[in-house]
Design a protein around this motif. Structure first.
Motif, short mmCIF file in Angstrom:
data_model
loop_
_atom_site.label_atom_id
_atom_site.label_comp_id
_atom_site.label_asym_id
_atom_site.label_seq_id
_atom_site.Cartn_x
_atom_site.Cartn_y
_atom_site.Cartn_z
N LEU A 1 33.84 18.09 31.48
CA LEU A 1 33.84 19.22 32.39
C LEU A 1 33.97 20.50 31.57
O LEU A 1 34.75 20.57 30.62
CB LEU A 1 35.00 19.11 33.38
N TRP B 1 31.93 28.93 27.89
CA TRP B 1 32.08 27.61 28.51
C TRP B 1 33.20 26.86 27.79
O TRP B 1 33.02 26.40 26.65
CB TRP B 1 30.78 26.81 28.40
N ASP C 1 33.98 29.33 37.75
CA ASP C 1 33.18 28.17 38.15
C ASP C 1 33.31 26.96 37.24
O ASP C 1 33.24 27.09 36.01
CB ASP C 1 31.69 28.54 38.17
N PRO C 2 33.40 25.75 37.80
CA PRO C 2 33.21 24.53 37.00
C PRO C 2 31.75 24.40 36.60
O PRO C 2 30.85 24.73 37.37
CB PRO C 2 33.64 23.41 37.95
N ASN C 3 31.50 23.92 35.40
CA ASN C 3 30.15 23.79 34.86
C ASN C 3 30.00 22.45 34.14
O ASN C 3 30.99 21.86 33.70
CB ASN C 3 29.86 24.89 33.83
N TYR D 1 34.16 24.93 32.12
CA TYR D 1 34.37 25.95 33.14
C TYR D 1 34.13 27.34 32.55
O TYR D 1 34.22 27.55 31.34
CB TYR D 1 35.75 25.85 33.80
N SER E 1 27.00 30.28 34.71
CA SER E 1 27.16 28.91 35.17
C SER E 1 25.89 28.08 35.10
O SER E 1 24.77 28.59 35.07
CB SER E 1 27.68 28.90 36.60
N LEU F 1 41.12 24.95 38.99
CA LEU F 1 40.11 24.15 39.67
C LEU F 1 40.79 23.23 40.68
O LEU F 1 41.97 22.91 40.54
CB LEU F 1 39.31 23.32 38.66
N PHE G 1 29.58 19.34 34.70
CA PHE G 1 30.41 18.21 35.11
C PHE G 1 29.58 16.93 35.02
O PHE G 1 28.57 16.78 35.71
CB PHE G 1 30.88 18.45 36.54
N TRP H 1 43.42 15.97 31.16
CA TRP H 1 42.28 16.54 30.47
C TRP H 1 42.64 16.98 29.06
O TRP H 1 43.70 17.58 28.83
CB TRP H 1 41.73 17.73 31.25
N TRP I 1 36.07 25.68 42.09
CA TRP I 1 36.95 26.76 41.65
C TRP I 1 37.88 27.13 42.79
O TRP I 1 37.45 27.40 43.90
CB TRP I 1 36.09 27.96 41.23
N GLN J 1 30.85 21.96 42.15
CA GLN J 1 29.83 21.25 41.40
C GLN J 1 30.09 19.76 41.50
O GLN J 1 31.24 19.33 41.42
CB GLN J 1 29.80 21.68 39.94
#
Length: 490
Positions: free
Chosen positions: A61, A77, A48-50, A63, A108, A324, A52, A88, A306, A292
């Motif tokens: 960002l 994370w 999962d992206p977290n 993940y 998450s 992602l 953001f 990035w 994701w 997200q």
């Protein structure tokens, strides 16, 4: 170069040995299947992206990351920053689960930016044998890109009465002077999915307000869990996004192991009711989950998700798995949520454009599998776009305006070691004529946007090492223009 699964599943990156570091470096340097403009883990598993958000003049960002293997283990994370959402910079694990309240993983959550501060809310996962507990926690992202866990953690200890230990994925919304926390949950009485709401006036002290009532009888109400709730305003309307688990397929909907839905409507915090005017699946492809949206976005509603809910992926042999999606701009048109690919900076695309005037068919030997294809076929009815190789493997997308159907078929691009459990064809009915496509291919992921994002299909695919080709065909002769741009090597 895989990492065997006999490692301690709950080992943190702090315990990495010199031998681990050598393996990690070898994995990081291997570019097989690696996308150029999509986020992948340096090694191990991404999900999962977290967190953001836009903070301190740049995009942040995080993940979910398990560093030691391509299976779901102790979640950290990982932190990234960017100035354009495509390039990035990696800053390593910034939430590492070393405290008792997160003993089995930092699960998450989302960011909330206010008054020059960025708060990272997340779930501390705790397991006692077969029993699961969940603590809600917060950390502070500083302007030096350091992350500090709050001394008040956990800010919500354990889970409320009437729910199982499956309570997670906090999302913070502010309405007036009140902060609300949405959490994905599972009811104890019937083991069905739910979204519960806490409220606070200071981000640290929270009181349970109740269950969010989603005011519609829909198939997603049969889910055994709601994950990753998100709520934002798009074009003056409220949009609720969440990931229901355990829904049986319904015609062309809910064909994957895990799915994502959105609801357009209006939230009433006083009655904890979301009145729905329209709902649908967010993505019609194979590999899209746990999206997200960006907090404190300076420009427009933006989403990332994701890509990789499948298992037994070929990249596992190289020590990493999953990626992602590209960032997507959200808008509402005719009461439907559109997702449009965020523009890619021209410096990242080959300056030589391939302009294609197609009458019935055009085949191109691809220089690279990282490319952007735009097609305007408003003069034609039906179109097929195929990526294929020397070994008769093909990845096929068709638009049939006569039968009003979009179809993605990867039956002949077997990217699993075993037959894919949930089938290899995804489709979507058209409510109006389709006129254009944008296809973003990046080594091992394809994202297809029809008609400025009215319908979107996301799929992983893992092509052979042979020559790769692109074929575009139409049923009847028509002057069609398409533009092909390759991603510059980085």
């Amino acid at each position: 170069m895989g990492i065997t699964v006999d490692l301690d599943k709950y080992k943190t990156i702090n315990a990495a040995t010199k031998q681990d570091s050598e393996k990690f470096n070898a994995i990081r340097c291997n570019t097989v299947y690696r996308p150029q403009l999509h986020i992948t883990p340096p090694h191990g598993l991404l999900n999962d992206p977290n967190g953001f958000c836009y903070f301190n003049g740049e995009y942040h960002l995080f993940y979910q990351w398990y560093p030691f293997g391509t299976f779901h283990g102790m979640k950290h994370w990982m932190h990234l920053t960017s100035s354009d959402l495509y390039s990035w910079n990696e800053h390593g694990s910034k939430i590492t689960p070393v405290d008792k309240y997160e003993s089995h993983g930092a699960y998450s959550g989302a960011a909330f930016v206010e008054d020059g501060s960025a708060y990272l809310f997340y779930t501390g996962n705790v397991k006692n044998g077969e029993e699961r507990d969940a603590n809600q926690c917060v950390a502070i992202l500083g302007k030096d890109n350091q992350v500090t866990k709050s001394e008040h953690n956990p800010i919500i200890k354990s889970f409320p009465k009437g729910y199982t230990g499956h309570v997670r994925d906090p999302k913070i919304i502010k309405d007036g002077d009140v902060y609300y926390m949405l959490l994905g949950a599972q009811r104890e009485a019937d083991l069905k999915g739910s979204i519960i709401v806490y409220s606070s006036d200071n981000l640290l002290e929270w009181a349970l307000k109740g269950k969010l009532s989603i005011d519609i009888g829909a198939d997603f109400n049969d889910a055994y869990m709601f994950e990753c709730p998100d709520l934002l305003e798009v074009d003056g309307q409220d949009v609720l996004i969440f990931s229901p688990q355990g829904i049986s397929p319904k015609q062309e909907r809910f064909q994957n192991r895990y799915n994502v839905v959105y609801c357009i409507g209006r939230i009433d915090w006083a009655s904890l009711t979301f009145t729905v005017t329209h709902w649908d699946e967010l993505d019609r492809g194979f590999d899209f989950y746990a999206p997200q949206t960006m907090n404190n976005n300076p420009n427009e509603p933006t989403l990332i998700a994701w890509a990789g809910t499948d298992g037994d992926l070929p990249s596992e042999q190289y020590g990493w798995v999953n990626c992602l999606t590209a960032p997507r701009k959200l808008s509402i048109k005719e009461n439907k949520l559109y997702q449009e690919l965020k523009p890619i900076n021209e410096t990242k695309l080959n300056s030589v454009l391939v302009n294609l005037n197609i009458k019935t068919e055009r085949i191109i030997k691809l220089e690279s599998l990282s490319f952007l294809l735009d097609i305007d076929f408003s003069q034609a009815e039906n179109i097929a776009v195929v990526i294929f190789d020397d070994f008769n493997n093909e990845f096929l997308f068709t638009v049939d305006n006569e039968s009003k159907q979009l179809t993605l078929d990867r039956s002949n691009y077997d990217h699993n070691e075993k037959e894919y459990e949930f089938g290899s064809i995804r489709s979507c009915s058209l409510t109006e004529k389709s006129k254009n496509l944008t296809l973003f291919c990046d080594q091992s992921i394809v994202e297809i946007f029809s008609d400025q994002g009215r319908n979107v299909f996301t799929s992983l695919f893992f092509p052979s090492k042979g020559n790769q080709y692109l074929k575009i065909t139409f049923d009847e002769p028509a002057e069609i223009k398409a533009t092909l741009q390759y991603v510059n090597g980085i």
